[in-house]
Design a protein around this motif. Structure first.
Motif, short mmCIF file in Angstrom:
data_model
loop_
_atom_site.label_atom_id
_atom_site.label_comp_id
_atom_site.label_asym_id
_atom_site.label_seq_id
_atom_site.Cartn_x
_atom_site.Cartn_y
_atom_site.Cartn_z
N LEU A 120 52.36 44.32 20.03
CA LEU A 120 51.16 44.92 19.41
C LEU A 120 51.30 44.97 17.90
N ASP A 121 52.48 45.36 17.43
CA ASP A 121 52.73 45.44 16.00
C ASP A 121 52.69 44.05 15.37
N TYR A 122 53.32 43.08 16.00
CA TYR A 122 53.39 41.71 15.48
C TYR A 122 52.00 41.10 15.32
N PHE A 123 51.13 41.35 16.30
CA PHE A 123 49.78 40.78 16.26
C PHE A 123 48.77 41.73 15.62
N GLY A 124 49.21 42.89 15.15
CA GLY A 124 48.35 43.81 14.43
C GLY A 124 47.24 44.42 15.27
N ILE A 125 47.55 44.74 16.50
CA ILE A 125 46.55 45.37 17.37
C ILE A 125 47.10 46.68 17.91
N ASN A 126 46.20 47.53 18.39
CA ASN A 126 46.60 48.84 18.88
C ASN A 126 46.85 48.86 20.38
N SER A 127 46.15 48.00 21.11
CA SER A 127 46.33 47.94 22.56
C SER A 127 45.84 46.59 23.07
N GLY A 128 46.08 46.34 24.33
CA GLY A 128 45.64 45.09 24.94
C GLY A 128 44.14 44.92 24.91
N THR A 129 43.41 46.01 24.83
CA THR A 129 41.94 45.93 24.77
C THR A 129 41.46 45.35 23.44
N ASP A 130 42.32 45.32 22.43
CA ASP A 130 41.96 44.74 21.13
C ASP A 130 42.10 43.23 21.09
N LEU A 131 42.64 42.63 22.17
CA LEU A 131 42.76 41.17 22.23
C LEU A 131 41.37 40.55 22.24
N PRO A 132 41.21 39.35 21.69
CA PRO A 132 39.89 38.71 21.72
C PRO A 132 39.47 38.46 23.15
N ASP A 133 38.16 38.49 23.39
CA ASP A 133 37.62 38.22 24.71
C ASP A 133 38.00 36.79 25.09
N ILE A 134 38.58 36.62 26.25
CA ILE A 134 39.08 35.31 26.68
C ILE A 134 37.95 34.29 26.74
N LYS A 135 36.74 34.70 27.10
CA LYS A 135 35.62 33.76 27.19
C LYS A 135 35.23 33.22 25.82
N SER A 136 35.50 34.00 24.78
CA SER A 136 35.11 33.54 23.43
C SER A 136 36.10 32.54 22.85
N ILE A 137 37.28 32.41 23.46
CA ILE A 137 38.26 31.47 22.90
C ILE A 137 38.52 30.26 23.79
N ILE A 138 38.02 30.29 25.00
CA ILE A 138 38.17 29.13 25.89
C ILE A 138 37.03 28.18 25.57
N THR A 139 37.36 26.91 25.37
CA THR A 139 36.32 25.92 25.07
C THR A 139 36.16 24.96 26.22
N ASP A 140 34.95 24.44 26.35
CA ASP A 140 34.64 23.45 27.37
C ASP A 140 35.06 22.08 26.82
N PRO A 141 36.00 21.39 27.49
CA PRO A 141 36.48 20.12 26.96
C PRO A 141 35.38 19.05 26.87
N GLN A 142 34.30 19.19 27.66
CA GLN A 142 33.21 18.21 27.65
C GLN A 142 32.44 18.21 26.35
N ASN A 143 32.10 19.42 25.83
CA ASN A 143 31.30 19.45 24.61
C ASN A 143 31.92 20.32 23.53
N ASN A 144 33.15 20.78 23.75
CA ASN A 144 33.92 21.54 22.76
C ASN A 144 33.18 22.80 22.29
N THR A 145 32.48 23.46 23.20
CA THR A 145 31.83 24.72 22.88
C THR A 145 32.39 25.80 23.78
N ALA A 146 32.17 27.04 23.41
CA ALA A 146 32.69 28.15 24.21
C ALA A 146 32.11 28.09 25.61
N ALA A 147 32.94 28.38 26.59
CA ALA A 147 32.52 28.35 27.99
C ALA A 147 31.48 29.44 28.24
#
Length: 188
Positions: A159-186
């Protein structure tokens, strides 16, 4: 404003700048703060005082003119110490497999080694051990499943290394996964 306060402001700007800061950049920032023009002559006098201040043998850094700007750098006699730090830091770099394992643990915690291996499709013993050694994950208990496997979670150091307070501060997984077909967010 006193000359000493101006010296301190210039020193703070140079210290906080990630790269060499030019006289023009210093002038713009200080003039904006003071709401009045600061002359090149005043700034050059400040820089001379700061340079003299850091020439003492009791300090390990010095003010250096570099690439048209000014920057604080470690004095040459301390380069072996810094080199050793960089060598140690490079040994701490995580492999792609360890990063993938860490991401799974961060998003699925608490998670067993078997669950990590099912997601990655390969054995993760080495990666989990490296993450434990680097104290980025910890053992958070045992599962109630068959054989009571160990559960892993991210540590306070993660948490300290990545500068977050808890696991809930992680980016939403859907916002960082891209569709390989058109390279846009799933989208779901």
């Amino acid at each position: 404003m006193s000359s000493e306060k101006l010296d301190n402001q210039v020193e703070a700007l140079i210290f906080s700048s990630a790269s060499a800061i030019t006289l023009m950049e210093i002038k713009q920032v200080i003039s904006e703060i003071r709401k009045e023009e600061v002359t090149d002559l005043q700034l050059k006098a400040c820089l001379k005082k700061i340079e003299e201040k850091y020439q003492t043998e009791t300090l390990s850094i010095e003010l250096v003119k570099l690439g048209g700007g000014f920057q604080f750098l470690t004095k040459k006699e301390y380069h072996p110490v810094i080199r050793q730090l960089h060598l140690q830091s490079s040994k701490k770099a995580l492999s792609q497999a360890a990063l993938e394992t860490l991401a799974i643990i961060a998003y699925k915690q608490p998670v067993t080694k078997l669950e990590i291996e099912q997601i990655r499709g390969v054995n993760c013993d080495y990666s989990v051990q490296k993450l434990l050694d680097k104290e980025l994950i910890n053992i958070s208990g045992r599962s109630t499943g068959v054989g009571k496997p160990i559960l892993y979670s991210v540590s306070a150091m993660f948490l300290d290394y990545f500068g977050i307070n808890s696991g809930t501060d992680l980016p939403d997984i859907k916002s960082i996964i891209t569709d390989p077909q058109n390279n846009t967010a799933a989208e779901e």
